[in-house]
Design a protein around this motif. Structure first.
Motif, PDB file in Angstrom:
ATOM      1  N   PHE A 145       1.223  -1.294  -0.087  1.00 19.46           N
ATOM      2  CA  PHE A 145       0.107   0.217  -0.289  1.00 19.46           C
ATOM      3  C   PHE A 145       0.818   1.630   0.021  1.00 19.46           C
ATOM      4  CE2 PHE A 145       0.608  -1.288   4.244  1.00 19.46           C
ATOM      5  CZ  PHE A 145       1.309   0.272   5.198  1.00 19.46           C
ATOM      6  N   SER A 146       1.729   1.139   0.116  1.00 21.22           N
ATOM      7  CA  SER A 146       2.723   2.185   0.184  1.00 21.22           C
ATOM      8  C   SER A 146       3.733   1.901   0.440  1.00 21.22           C
ATOM      9  CB  SER A 146       2.754   3.113   1.829  1.00 21.22           C
ATOM     10  OG  SER A 146       3.361   2.576   2.956  1.00 21.22           O
ATOM     11  N   GLY A 147       5.076   2.987  -0.383  1.00 23.06           N
ATOM     12  CA  GLY A 147       6.970   2.845   0.268  1.00 23.06           C
ATOM     13  C   GLY A 147       7.655   2.537  -1.550  1.00 23.06           C
ATOM     14  N   GLU A 148       7.292   2.460  -2.221  1.00 18.41           N
ATOM     15  CA  GLU A 148       7.340   2.500  -3.750  1.00 18.41           C
ATOM     16  C   GLU A 148       9.507   2.138  -3.712  1.00 18.41           C
ATOM     17  OE1 GLU A 148       7.193   0.164  -7.427  1.00 18.41           O
ATOM     18  OE2 GLU A 148       5.460   2.088  -6.609  1.00 18.41           O
ATOM     19  N   GLN A 149      10.087   2.859  -2.403  1.00 14.35           N
ATOM     20  CA  GLN A 149      11.284   2.819  -2.380  1.00 14.35           C
ATOM     21  C   GLN A 149      11.462   3.301  -0.822  1.00 14.35           C
ATOM     22  OE1 GLN A 149      12.759   5.887  -4.685  1.00 14.35           O
ATOM     23  NE2 GLN A 149      12.375   5.501  -6.372  1.00 14.35           N
ATOM     24  N   LEU A 150      10.561   3.743  -0.082  1.00 15.92           N
ATOM     25  CA  LEU A 150      11.287   4.191   1.085  1.00 15.92           C
ATOM     26  C   LEU A 150      10.151   4.503   1.931  1.00 15.92           C
ATOM     27  CD1 LEU A 150      13.158   4.151   3.043  1.00 15.92           C
ATOM     28  CD2 LEU A 150      13.633   6.543   2.437  1.00 15.92           C
ATOM     29  N   ASP A 151       9.591   4.480   3.160  1.00 16.28           N
ATOM     30  CA  ASP A 151       8.214   4.876   3.255  1.00 16.28           C
ATOM     31  C   ASP A 151       9.115   4.832   5.069  1.00 16.28           C
ATOM     32  OD1 ASP A 151       8.055   2.951   5.170  1.00 16.28           O
ATOM     33  OD2 ASP A 151       6.120   2.584   4.229  1.00 16.28           O
ATOM     34  N   VAL A 200     -12.983  -1.789  25.376  1.00 13.15           N
ATOM     35  CA  VAL A 200     -13.602  -1.803  24.542  1.00 13.15           C
ATOM     36  C   VAL A 200     -12.733  -0.474  23.468  1.00 13.15           C
ATOM     37  CG1 VAL A 200     -15.015  -0.234  25.503  1.00 13.15           C
ATOM     38  CG2 VAL A 200     -15.380  -1.653  23.253  1.00 13.15           C
ATOM     39  N   GLU A 201     -12.019  -1.225  22.318  1.00 13.74           N
ATOM     40  CA  GLU A 201     -11.273  -0.601  21.307  1.00 13.74           C
ATOM     41  C   GLU A 201     -11.998  -0.765  19.909  1.00 13.74           C
ATOM     42  OE1 GLU A 201      -7.371  -1.720  20.846  1.00 13.74           O
ATOM     43  OE2 GLU A 201      -8.317  -3.860  20.792  1.00 13.74           O
ATOM     44  N   HIS A 202     -11.887   0.521  19.314  1.00 15.44           N
ATOM     45  CA  HIS A 202     -11.913   0.622  18.329  1.00 15.44           C
ATOM     46  C   HIS A 202     -10.695   1.551  17.653  1.00 15.44           C
ATOM     47  CE1 HIS A 202     -14.214   2.319  14.351  1.00 15.44           C
ATOM     48  NE2 HIS A 202     -13.208   3.570  14.302  1.00 15.44           N
ATOM     49  N   GLN A 203     -10.696   0.572  16.428  1.00  7.04           N
ATOM     50  CA  GLN A 203      -9.251   0.585  15.060  1.00  7.04           C
ATOM     51  C   GLN A 203     -10.397   0.947  13.424  1.00  7.04           C
ATOM     52  OE1 GLN A 203      -6.393  -2.791  14.997  1.00  7.04           O
ATOM     53  NE2 GLN A 203      -4.946  -0.587  14.114  1.00  7.04           N
ATOM     54  N   SER A 204     -10.030   2.016  13.467  1.00  5.16           N
ATOM     55  CA  SER A 204     -10.069   2.029  11.441  1.00  5.16           C
ATOM     56  C   SER A 204      -9.649   3.534  11.010  1.00  5.16           C
ATOM     57  CB  SER A 204     -11.776   2.824  11.643  1.00  5.16           C
ATOM     58  OG  SER A 204     -11.152   4.162  12.698  1.00  5.16           O
ATOM     59  N   ASN A 205      -9.207   3.088   9.762  1.00  3.58           N
ATOM     60  CA  ASN A 205      -8.202   4.244   8.895  1.00  3.58           C
ATOM     61  C   ASN A 205      -8.710   5.642   8.749  1.00  3.58           C
ATOM     62  OD1 ASN A 205      -9.887   3.400   7.263  1.00  3.58           O
ATOM     63  ND2 ASN A 205      -8.655   2.568   5.404  1.00  3.58           N
ATOM     64  N   GLY A 206      -9.930   5.697   8.698  1.00  5.36           N
ATOM     65  CA  GLY A 206     -10.519   6.736   8.459  1.00  5.36           C
ATOM     66  C   GLY A 206     -11.016   7.337   7.157  1.00  5.36           C
ATOM     67  N   ALA A 254     -18.757  -3.963   5.671  1.00  7.75           N
ATOM     68  CA  ALA A 254     -18.520  -5.031   4.922  1.00  7.75           C
ATOM     69  C   ALA A 254     -17.496  -5.023   4.713  1.00  7.75           C
ATOM     70  CB  ALA A 254     -19.781  -4.770   4.329  1.00  7.75           C
ATOM     71  N   ASN A 255     -16.463  -4.200   4.028  1.00  6.13           N
ATOM     72  CA  ASN A 255     -15.131  -4.607   3.241  1.00  6.13           C
ATOM     73  C   ASN A 255     -14.223  -4.942   4.335  1.00  6.13           C
ATOM     74  OD1 ASN A 255     -16.306  -2.428   1.630  1.00  6.13           O
ATOM     75  ND2 ASN A 255     -15.517  -0.799   2.644  1.00  6.13           N
ATOM     76  N   ASN A 256     -13.879  -5.547   5.498  1.00 10.96           N
ATOM     77  CA  ASN A 256     -13.322  -5.946   5.736  1.00 10.96           C
ATOM     78  C   ASN A 256     -14.458  -7.172   7.310  1.00 10.96           C
ATOM     79  OD1 ASN A 256     -13.199  -3.152   7.002  1.00 10.96           O
ATOM     80  ND2 ASN A 256     -14.044  -4.615   8.510  1.00 10.96           N
ATOM     81  N   ASN A 257     -14.919  -7.719   6.839  1.00 14.45           N
ATOM     82  CA  ASN A 257     -16.187  -8.490   7.976  1.00 14.45           C
ATOM     83  C   ASN A 257     -15.588  -9.798   7.966  1.00 14.45           C
ATOM     84  OD1 ASN A 257     -16.526  -9.746   5.196  1.00 14.45           O
ATOM     85  ND2 ASN A 257     -18.590  -9.164   5.429  1.00 14.45           N
ATOM     86  N   GLY A 309     -12.125   2.359   0.415  1.00 15.65           N
ATOM     87  CA  GLY A 309     -11.123   1.982   0.964  1.00 15.65           C
ATOM     88  C   GLY A 309     -10.940   2.181   2.801  1.00 15.65           C
ATOM     89  N   SER A 310     -12.254   1.696   3.368  1.00 18.12           N
ATOM     90  CA  SER A 310     -12.478   2.025   4.238  1.00 18.12           C
ATOM     91  C   SER A 310     -12.366   0.614   5.196  1.00 18.12           C
ATOM     92  CB  SER A 310     -13.824   1.880   4.781  1.00 18.12           C
ATOM     93  OG  SER A 310     -14.397   2.757   5.754  1.00 18.12           O
ATOM     94  N   ARG A 311     -12.153   0.854   6.115  1.00 18.97           N
ATOM     95  CA  ARG A 311     -11.523  -0.198   7.131  1.00 18.97           C
ATOM     96  C   ARG A 311     -11.945  -0.324   8.430  1.00 18.97           C
ATOM     97  NH1 ARG A 311     -10.903  -1.948   2.464  1.00 18.97           N
ATOM     98  NH2 ARG A 311      -9.561  -2.719   1.444  1.00 18.97           N
ATOM     99  N   SER A 312     -13.092  -1.052   9.583  1.00 21.35           N
ATOM    100  CA  SER A 312     -12.868  -0.284  10.642  1.00 21.35           C
ATOM    101  C   SER A 312     -13.520  -1.838  11.576  1.00 21.35           C
ATOM    102  CB  SER A 312     -14.380   0.765  10.731  1.00 21.35           C
ATOM    103  OG  SER A 312     -14.167   0.907  11.713  1.00 21.35           O
ATOM    104  N   TRP A 313     -13.128  -1.980  12.478  1.00 19.20           N
ATOM    105  CA  TRP A 313     -13.389  -2.482  13.638  1.00 19.20           C
ATOM    106  C   TRP A 313     -13.305  -2.012  15.062  1.00 19.20           C
ATOM    107  CZ3 TRP A 313     -10.156  -7.944  14.395  1.00 19.20           C
ATOM    108  CH2 TRP A 313      -8.713  -7.134  14.735  1.00 19.20           C
TER     109      TRP A 313
END
Length: 356
Positions: free
Chosen positions: A140-146, A221-227, A265-268, A232-236
């Protein structure tokens, strides 16, 4: 001899020392005098302020037994106790100001006041490297360096409120991992993983309502998502329990188990790759080095995903050298279902020295 010690810093003392050294004495006698001068500051401090030494010893004995300080070194414990003694007005070591007058540093008071509200949480580091999938492509990132960095803070809302001390075990935490493509045009950020949470600590038996549960340190209890939005949305969301076991004085294992409350639904199928728990082994071969291995296994994948971290502290740098290797699924939420490996190196910021 005591009067000689107390005369340190006065003109007559240095005149006496000059006469002793210039006299016709043997080389051995002159060496003894020089050794006495070198030891003078420590002897003067030990005799002039015994309460400071006693208070510092008592604090060290108490702090070294606290479970949350098991990863601190001797230097960290000394700094911690000096800060606490300074904040409570007890005798503590002093430093010389620019004009030569002894005064307690204001930095310790500022840090202690800040720690009433925020404390470091999870990891704080910045590392440079790249990630690749099994076929050599970029996940997803860093073609050369990230650049990957993580920040974390925890907050206790009722920690020092007299009438609400029964809520002191309640904590709030926030951590964030980000990937920054610094080697590409415009240096965009490729991914952020946001992780707010709320938890109750059971590893503080002196706290009201904390209780004594031998197999639970934290329930949260915690929430994690990429905003992101759209595909491209991810959340659980998860509830979890956590417990750390001390196997040896410098070896421990932390177990974290979770139950998914909801996912997009994108990461069920996220538990197929990230499973329902993880184990972290921590080993400190010495006070400067920490080795940590975190492993988890998805419900429908054959092999484990794991992360190996090594940090090494040196006294001449205000951080620790840090190497991190990841192989498996879920380093970032955006590619949780793509197996990848990454190797990065950089600096780890040991902010736990500021925690109480």
């Amino acid at each position: 001899m005591t009067s000689l010690f107390l005369a340190a810093g006065r003109p007559r003392f240095w005149l006496l020392l000059y006469l002793l050294l210039s006299a016709r004495q043997s080389v051995l006698w002159r060496a003894r005098i020089c050794l006495l001068v070198l030891c003078m500051p420590a002897l003067v401090f030990a005799q002039s302020d015994p309460e400071a030494s006693a208070g510092l010893r008592s604090c060290l004995q108490q702090q070294v037994l606290r479970p949350e300080h098991r990863n601190l070194g001797v230097a960290d414990l000394y700094t911690l106790c000096e800060q606490q003694l300074a904040s409570t007005g007890q005798p503590a070591t002093t430093v010389e100001s620019a004009d030569g007058a002894g005064s307690k540093t204001a930095v310790a008071d500022t840090i202690t006041e800040l720690n009433r509200f925020f404390r470091p949480y999870k990891d704080n580091y910045i590392v440079f490297g790249q990630a690749r999938t099994a076929d050599g492509s970029v996940p997803f990132s860093g073609e050369q360096l990230d650049t990957k960095f993580e920040l974390g803070l925890t907050f206790n809302l009722f920690d020092e409120i007299t009438n609400l001390t029964f809520l002191a075990p309640l904590g709030f935490g926030y951590s964030q991992r980000s990937w920054w493509n610094i080697a590409e045009d415009s240096a965009p950020f490729a991914e952020h993983n946001y992780n707010p949470e709320m938890f109750w600590r059971f590893d503080q038996p002196h706290r009201p309502l904390a209780g004594k549960f031998p197999f639970v340190d934290i329930i949260g209890v915690e929430h994690q998502s990429n905003g992101l939005q759209g595909s491209g949305s991810r959340s659980w969301d998860r509830t979890y329990i956590q417990k750390e076991f001390d196997l040896l004085p410098r070896l421990s294992i932390n177990i974290k188990l979770w139950h998914v409350l909801g996912d997009e639904a994108n990461n069920n199928d996220i538990t197929d790759y990230l499973g329902q728990g993880e184990a972290t082994i921590k080993f400190m071969p010495n006070e400067r080095t920490r080795i940590r291995l975190r492993a988890m296994k998805g419900n429908n994948v054959e092999k484990y995903s794991y992360q190996l971290d090594i940090s090494y502290r040196r006294p001449w740098v205000n951080s620790a050298f840090f190497i991190s290797y990841y192989e498996g699924y879920g380093e970032a939420l955006i590619s949780y279902n793509r197996k990848s490996r990454s190797l990065r190196a950089g600096l780890y910021f040991p902010l736990e020295v500021l925690s109480r």
